[in-house]
Design an enzyme around this catalytic site. Sequence first.
Site, PDB file in Angstrom:
ATOM      1  N   ASN A   9     -19.893 -34.750   9.585  1.00 56.84           N
ATOM      2  CA  ASN A   9     -21.001 -35.102  10.476  1.00 56.84           C
ATOM      3  C   ASN A   9     -20.374 -35.527  11.805  1.00 56.84           C
ATOM      4  O   ASN A   9     -19.838 -36.627  11.919  1.00 56.84           O
ATOM      5  CB  ASN A   9     -21.825 -36.249   9.873  1.00 56.84           C
ATOM      6  CG  ASN A   9     -22.931 -36.699  10.813  1.00 56.84           C
ATOM      7  OD1 ASN A   9     -23.186 -36.077  11.838  1.00 56.84           O
ATOM      8  ND2 ASN A   9     -23.595 -37.798  10.463  1.00 56.84           N
ATOM      9  N   TRP A  10     -20.461 -34.631  12.768  1.00 55.76           N
ATOM     10  CA  TRP A  10     -19.814 -34.895  14.059  1.00 55.76           C
ATOM     11  C   TRP A  10     -20.613 -35.865  14.927  1.00 55.76           C
ATOM     12  O   TRP A  10     -20.139 -36.280  15.990  1.00 55.76           O
ATOM     13  CB  TRP A  10     -19.580 -33.584  14.815  1.00 55.76           C
ATOM     14  CG  TRP A  10     -18.391 -32.805  14.318  1.00 55.76           C
ATOM     15  CD1 TRP A  10     -17.494 -33.182  13.364  1.00 55.76           C
ATOM     16  CD2 TRP A  10     -17.956 -31.506  14.792  1.00 55.76           C
ATOM     17  NE1 TRP A  10     -16.536 -32.215  13.203  1.00 55.76           N
ATOM     18  CE2 TRP A  10     -16.790 -31.182  14.063  1.00 55.76           C
ATOM     19  CE3 TRP A  10     -18.438 -30.611  15.746  1.00 55.76           C
ATOM     20  CZ2 TRP A  10     -16.107 -29.978  14.273  1.00 55.76           C
ATOM     21  CZ3 TRP A  10     -17.762 -29.417  15.947  1.00 55.76           C
ATOM     22  CH2 TRP A  10     -16.608 -29.113  15.218  1.00 55.76           C
ATOM     23  N   LYS A  11     -21.836 -36.160  14.507  1.00 56.28           N
ATOM     24  CA  LYS A  11     -22.699 -37.074  15.286  1.00 56.28           C
ATOM     25  C   LYS A  11     -22.747 -36.609  16.749  1.00 56.28           C
ATOM     26  O   LYS A  11     -22.699 -35.409  17.005  1.00 56.28           O
ATOM     27  CB  LYS A  11     -22.204 -38.519  15.131  1.00 56.28           C
ATOM     28  CG  LYS A  11     -22.065 -38.910  13.651  1.00 56.28           C
ATOM     29  CD  LYS A  11     -21.887 -40.382  13.421  1.00 56.28           C
ATOM     30  CE  LYS A  11     -21.746 -40.636  11.924  1.00 56.28           C
ATOM     31  NZ  LYS A  11     -21.678 -42.048  11.584  1.00 56.28           N
ATOM     32  N   HIS A  95     -30.619 -39.595   8.189  1.00 56.09           N
ATOM     33  CA  HIS A  95     -29.399 -40.394   8.363  1.00 56.09           C
ATOM     34  C   HIS A  95     -29.796 -41.801   8.816  1.00 56.09           C
ATOM     35  O   HIS A  95     -30.747 -41.969   9.573  1.00 56.09           O
ATOM     36  CB  HIS A  95     -28.480 -39.731   9.398  1.00 56.09           C
ATOM     37  CG  HIS A  95     -27.105 -40.329   9.415  1.00 56.09           C
ATOM     38  ND1 HIS A  95     -26.839 -41.526  10.047  1.00 56.09           N
ATOM     39  CD2 HIS A  95     -25.938 -39.924   8.861  1.00 56.09           C
ATOM     40  CE1 HIS A  95     -25.560 -41.827   9.872  1.00 56.09           C
ATOM     41  NE2 HIS A  95     -24.985 -40.863   9.162  1.00 56.09           N
ATOM     42  N   GLU A  97     -28.634 -43.664  10.977  1.00 50.12           N
ATOM     43  CA  GLU A  97     -28.676 -43.843  12.442  1.00 50.12           C
ATOM     44  C   GLU A  97     -30.004 -43.347  13.003  1.00 50.12           C
ATOM     45  O   GLU A  97     -30.493 -43.872  14.007  1.00 50.12           O
ATOM     46  CB  GLU A  97     -27.475 -43.120  13.080  1.00 50.12           C
ATOM     47  CG  GLU A  97     -26.186 -43.885  12.821  1.00 50.12           C
ATOM     48  CD  GLU A  97     -24.928 -43.029  12.769  1.00 50.12           C
ATOM     49  OE1 GLU A  97     -24.954 -41.868  13.205  1.00 50.12           O
ATOM     50  OE2 GLU A  97     -23.900 -43.545  12.272  1.00 50.12           O
ATOM     51  N   GLU A 169     -25.032 -43.330   1.506  1.00 50.31           N
ATOM     52  CA  GLU A 169     -24.265 -43.902   2.613  1.00 50.31           C
ATOM     53  C   GLU A 169     -24.694 -45.351   2.835  1.00 50.31           C
ATOM     54  O   GLU A 169     -25.696 -45.610   3.520  1.00 50.31           O
ATOM     55  CB  GLU A 169     -24.524 -43.108   3.904  1.00 50.31           C
ATOM     56  CG  GLU A 169     -24.039 -41.683   3.868  1.00 50.31           C
ATOM     57  CD  GLU A 169     -23.679 -41.175   5.271  1.00 50.31           C
ATOM     58  OE1 GLU A 169     -22.530 -40.779   5.447  1.00 50.31           O
ATOM     59  OE2 GLU A 169     -24.532 -41.211   6.164  1.00 50.31           O
ATOM     60  N   GLY A 175     -18.772 -46.336   9.761  1.00 46.47           N
ATOM     61  CA  GLY A 175     -18.087 -46.632  11.011  1.00 46.47           C
ATOM     62  C   GLY A 175     -17.445 -48.010  11.058  1.00 46.47           C
ATOM     63  O   GLY A 175     -17.079 -48.479  12.136  1.00 46.47           O
ATOM     64  N   SER A 214     -16.903 -44.536   6.090  1.00 47.35           N
ATOM     65  CA  SER A 214     -15.478 -44.860   6.257  1.00 47.35           C
ATOM     66  C   SER A 214     -14.555 -44.112   5.293  1.00 47.35           C
ATOM     67  O   SER A 214     -13.565 -44.655   4.814  1.00 47.35           O
ATOM     68  CB  SER A 214     -15.256 -46.375   6.153  1.00 47.35           C
ATOM     69  OG  SER A 214     -15.941 -47.040   7.213  1.00 47.35           O
ATOM     70  N   GLY A 235     -17.752 -38.947   8.718  1.00 47.79           N
ATOM     71  CA  GLY A 235     -17.987 -39.111  10.154  1.00 47.79           C
ATOM     72  C   GLY A 235     -16.701 -39.021  10.935  1.00 47.79           C
ATOM     73  O   GLY A 235     -16.166 -37.932  11.172  1.00 47.79           O
TER      74      GLY A 235
HETATM   75  P1  13P Z   1     -17.919 -42.689   9.169  1.00 47.49           P
HETATM   76  O1  13P Z   1     -17.162 -41.744   8.251  1.00 47.49           O
HETATM   77  O2  13P Z   1     -17.452 -42.619  10.576  1.00 47.49           O
HETATM   78  O3  13P Z   1     -17.982 -44.066   8.612  1.00 47.49           O
HETATM   79  O4  13P Z   1     -19.432 -42.141   9.218  1.00 47.49           O
HETATM   80  C1  13P Z   1     -20.100 -41.891   8.030  1.00 47.49           C
HETATM   81  C2  13P Z   1     -21.374 -41.211   8.325  1.00 47.49           C
HETATM   82  O5  13P Z   1     -22.294 -41.787   8.879  1.00 47.49           O
HETATM   83  C3  13P Z   1     -21.484 -39.799   7.955  1.00 47.49           C
HETATM   84  O6  13P Z   1     -22.806 -39.361   8.043  1.00 47.49           O
END
Ligand code: 13P
Length: 257
Positions: A9-11, A95, A97, A169, A175, A214, A235
């Site tokens: 997930n490149w966000k 998600h 976020e 998640e 993060g 993470s 992420g």
């Molecule tokens: P991180 O791997 O950066 O913690 O992010 C996880 C995430 O939100 C994947 O969708």
Amino acid sequence: MRQTLIVANWKMYKTLAEAEEFIERFPGEIAGISGMETVICAPFISLARLSVLTERTTLLLGAQNMHWQKEGAFTGEISPLMLRDLGIKYVIIGHSERRLHFNESSLLIKRKVASAFNFGLIPILCIGENWEQHSSKETEKVIAEQLFGALEGLTVEKDILQKMVLAYEPVWAIGTGTPAHGDEANAIAGFIRSLLQEKWGEVSEKVRILYGGSVNPDNITEFTGKEEIDGALVGSSSLNVKTFAELIRVVFSERRA
Ligand code: 13P
């Protein structure tokens, strides 16, 4: 046997040029890896170009979100038809976020999940508790609410529903550099499977459940090595070609061991 699935997930990272560079280098880095699926969920604006670049590779593409309608006066939105047209296979839905920063409700998420199935896309439905809920031992309650909030009343055939992917998640692990404990994540994945079993019977054995939060090359097998966990939603460790390739290779070696 559920096939292992690792999803990047490149966000909101990577310009088109950066995305292209990654996709041009990545297949060489994971040459010889087979029997597992790797999906890159890139920002919308890169997907058209990446769909061309990934054509002759084993990489699959996913979107990070979508609208639920086929088309219409929805300024700024991207439809499932547009994604399908590019050959996109997966779409992340709900998600944390998006729930947090864009007020996505269970009703909205349910519409998107239903629409993804209608358009032949595979939803990667994200669920997970925040720190407050975790500390007050409400994890299972929150997971059940989010799962049924998104899936209750969905009218899709079981053979379609079983293609769905769920991503556990925990919000507090995203993060932060502090992942959940492998056993803890495995227990929640097992709990999710038991909820699926109650409602949809044998579908529960087919649905893939990922862990996200993470994950990195050093800790990935703590999750993928567990019985109920079928892969990861990654992420920050998916942004660098070398790091993500290493993560994929570690999972591959573990599966063969
Ligand atoms: P991180 O791997 O950066 O913690 O992010 C996880 C995430 O939100 C994947 O969708």
